[in-house]
Design an enzyme around this catalytic site. Sequence first.
Site, PDB file in Angstrom:
ATOM      1  N   ASP A 282     -14.715  65.437 -47.919  1.00 36.05           N
ATOM      2  CA  ASP A 282     -15.795  64.549 -47.506  1.00 36.05           C
ATOM      3  C   ASP A 282     -16.819  65.374 -46.729  1.00 36.05           C
ATOM      4  O   ASP A 282     -16.656  66.590 -46.572  1.00 36.05           O
ATOM      5  CB  ASP A 282     -15.244  63.397 -46.638  1.00 36.05           C
TER       6      ASP A 282
ATOM      7  N   THR B 141      -2.812  72.559 -59.202  1.00 35.04           N
ATOM      8  CA  THR B 141      -1.888  73.217 -60.137  1.00 35.04           C
ATOM      9  C   THR B 141      -1.831  72.496 -61.484  1.00 35.04           C
ATOM     10  O   THR B 141      -1.254  73.009 -62.439  1.00 35.04           O
ATOM     11  CB  THR B 141      -0.474  73.285 -59.533  1.00 35.04           C
TER      12      THR B 141
ATOM     13  N   ARG C 270       9.274  65.922 -58.432  1.00 34.67           N
ATOM     14  CA  ARG C 270      10.087  65.285 -59.442  1.00 34.67           C
ATOM     15  C   ARG C 270      11.374  66.031 -59.834  1.00 34.67           C
ATOM     16  O   ARG C 270      12.387  65.388 -60.138  1.00 34.67           O
ATOM     17  CB  ARG C 270       9.231  65.010 -60.683  1.00 34.67           C
TER      18      ARG C 270
ATOM     19  N   LYS D 275      -5.424  65.736 -48.730  1.00 31.78           N
ATOM     20  CA  LYS D 275      -6.462  66.482 -49.464  1.00 31.78           C
ATOM     21  C   LYS D 275      -7.864  65.993 -49.090  1.00 31.78           C
ATOM     22  O   LYS D 275      -8.672  65.655 -49.956  1.00 31.78           O
ATOM     23  CB  LYS D 275      -6.251  66.345 -50.967  1.00 31.78           C
TER      24      LYS D 275
ATOM     25  N   LYS E  45       7.059  66.424 -47.337  1.00 34.19           N
ATOM     26  CA  LYS E  45       5.632  66.236 -47.605  1.00 34.19           C
ATOM     27  C   LYS E  45       5.373  64.764 -47.903  1.00 34.19           C
ATOM     28  O   LYS E  45       5.983  64.185 -48.798  1.00 34.19           O
ATOM     29  CB  LYS E  45       5.160  67.071 -48.785  1.00 34.19           C
TER      30      LYS E  45
ATOM     31  N   ASP F 115      -0.215  65.418 -46.791  1.00 31.10           N
ATOM     32  CA  ASP F 115      -1.008  65.885 -47.937  1.00 31.10           C
ATOM     33  C   ASP F 115      -1.996  64.801 -48.370  1.00 31.10           C
ATOM     34  O   ASP F 115      -1.719  63.995 -49.255  1.00 31.10           O
ATOM     35  CB  ASP F 115      -0.038  66.237 -49.086  1.00 31.10           C
TER      36      ASP F 115
HETATM   37  O1  LIG Z   1      -1.458  69.486 -52.095  1.00 25.25           O
HETATM   38  C1  LIG Z   1      -0.426  69.305 -52.834  1.00 25.25           C
HETATM   39  O2  LIG Z   1       0.690  69.093 -52.334  1.00 25.25           O
HETATM   40  C2  LIG Z   1      -0.578  69.554 -54.299  1.00 25.25           C
HETATM   41  C3  LIG Z   1      -1.605  70.405 -54.717  1.00 25.25           C
HETATM   42  C4  LIG Z   1      -1.641  70.853 -56.057  1.00 25.25           C
HETATM   43  O3  LIG Z   1      -2.484  71.645 -56.464  1.00 25.25           O
HETATM   44  N1  LIG Z   1      -0.675  70.395 -56.927  1.00 25.25           N
HETATM   45  C5  LIG Z   1       0.291  69.523 -56.556  1.00 25.25           C
HETATM   46  O4  LIG Z   1       1.129  69.156 -57.377  1.00 25.25           O
HETATM   47  N2  LIG Z   1       0.322  69.063 -55.243  1.00 25.25           N
HETATM   48  C6  LIG Z   1       1.341  68.064 -54.856  1.00 25.25           C
HETATM   49  O5  LIG Z   1       2.630  68.640 -54.995  1.00 25.25           O
HETATM   50  C7  LIG Z   1       3.559  67.675 -55.496  1.00 25.25           C
HETATM   51  C8  LIG Z   1       4.131  68.196 -56.813  1.00 25.25           C
HETATM   52  O6  LIG Z   1       5.038  67.250 -57.286  1.00 25.25           O
HETATM   53  P1  LIG Z   1       5.923  67.548 -58.603  1.00 25.25           P
HETATM   54  O7  LIG Z   1       5.001  67.928 -59.727  1.00 25.25           O
HETATM   55  O8  LIG Z   1       6.606  66.194 -58.825  1.00 25.25           O
HETATM   56  O9  LIG Z   1       6.902  68.654 -58.242  1.00 25.25           O
HETATM   57  C9  LIG Z   1       2.803  66.347 -55.608  1.00 25.25           C
HETATM   58  O10 LIG Z   1       3.045  65.573 -54.449  1.00 25.25           O
HETATM   59  C10 LIG Z   1       1.335  66.788 -55.683  1.00 25.25           C
HETATM   60  O11 LIG Z   1       0.461  65.823 -55.105  1.00 25.25           O
END
Ligand SMILES: O=C(O)c1cc(=O)[nH]c(=O)n1[C@@H]1O[C@H](COP(=O)(O)O)[C@@H](O)[C@H]1O
Length: 242
Positions: A72, A130, A222, A69, A40, A67
């Site tokens: 617009d 999330t 992470r 998002k 991603k 990703d």
């Molecule tokens: O669209 C996404 O990937 C995304 C949506 C969401 O609701 N929450 C979310 O954490 N993400 C992405 O998912 C990844 C989560 O990363 P970690 O929290 O480091 O595991 C990040 O790149 C966020 O930008």
Amino acid sequence: MDNLTREAAAGRIMVALDYPEAAAAEALLGALQGIPCYMKVGMQLFYAAGPAFVAGLKEQGYNVFLDLKMHDIPNTVKGGASSITKLGVDMFNVHAAGGLRMMESALEGVEAVLPAGAKRPAVIAVTQLTSTSQAVLNEEIGISGSTEAAVLRYAALAKQAGLDGVVASPQEVQVIKAACGSAFQTVTPGIRPAGADAGDQSRIMTPRQALMQGTDYMVIGRPITASADPRSALESIIEELI
Ligand SMILES: O=C(O)c1cc(=O)[nH]c(=O)n1[C@@H]1O[C@H](COP(=O)(O)O)[C@@H](O)[C@H]1O
């Protein structure tokens, strides 16, 4: 739940390449060499390394989720979807909060440039981030009711728009599948191995729990990328899934 092979488990994991520049992301790819995960690319890396980095991932044979998002007006999202489709990614997302017409426009933008017979990228919609807690939803964003209801409302809208699925937390997978059908894809960040720091994630589950909920893909950043040994961290997660 049939046990997954290692390869199938790896294919359900989307590694979030949240890095400030290409070199760091390439170093991680080297560390994970040979493990066929989805990759991603989010805002941080795309704004720094752009379409060239995406092209490199595709040349190396990875499935790529871009990703960005997009949120617009419909015309702008249509154009953005056309540009993204030309990059050859396998999946990209928009924000369901942009509404039905915006989500339909994303699909129109894909169709406008897709060569005849080419595989269409999956188009999915972010429902409620999330990181959004019940309190943030109700008191800051101003949506009353439960996060689950807010996620479901956007999931139903994305389904109505003809999208392929949604981004949500693992906690909502079962209600999304019940409302939108099992073929409606769920891509779930908010994945934390037992004991891992939740950080800014509010709605989380372990990899095994998320798999048992029936999620199609789990997005993990992470817990892998911030590890002193990303390969071991990923291999441990895969072991948990098979
Ligand atoms: O669209 C996404 O990937 C995304 C949506 C969401 O609701 N929450 C979310 O954490 N993400 C992405 O998912 C990844 C989560 O990363 P970690 O929290 O480091 O595991 C990040 O790149 C966020 O930008």
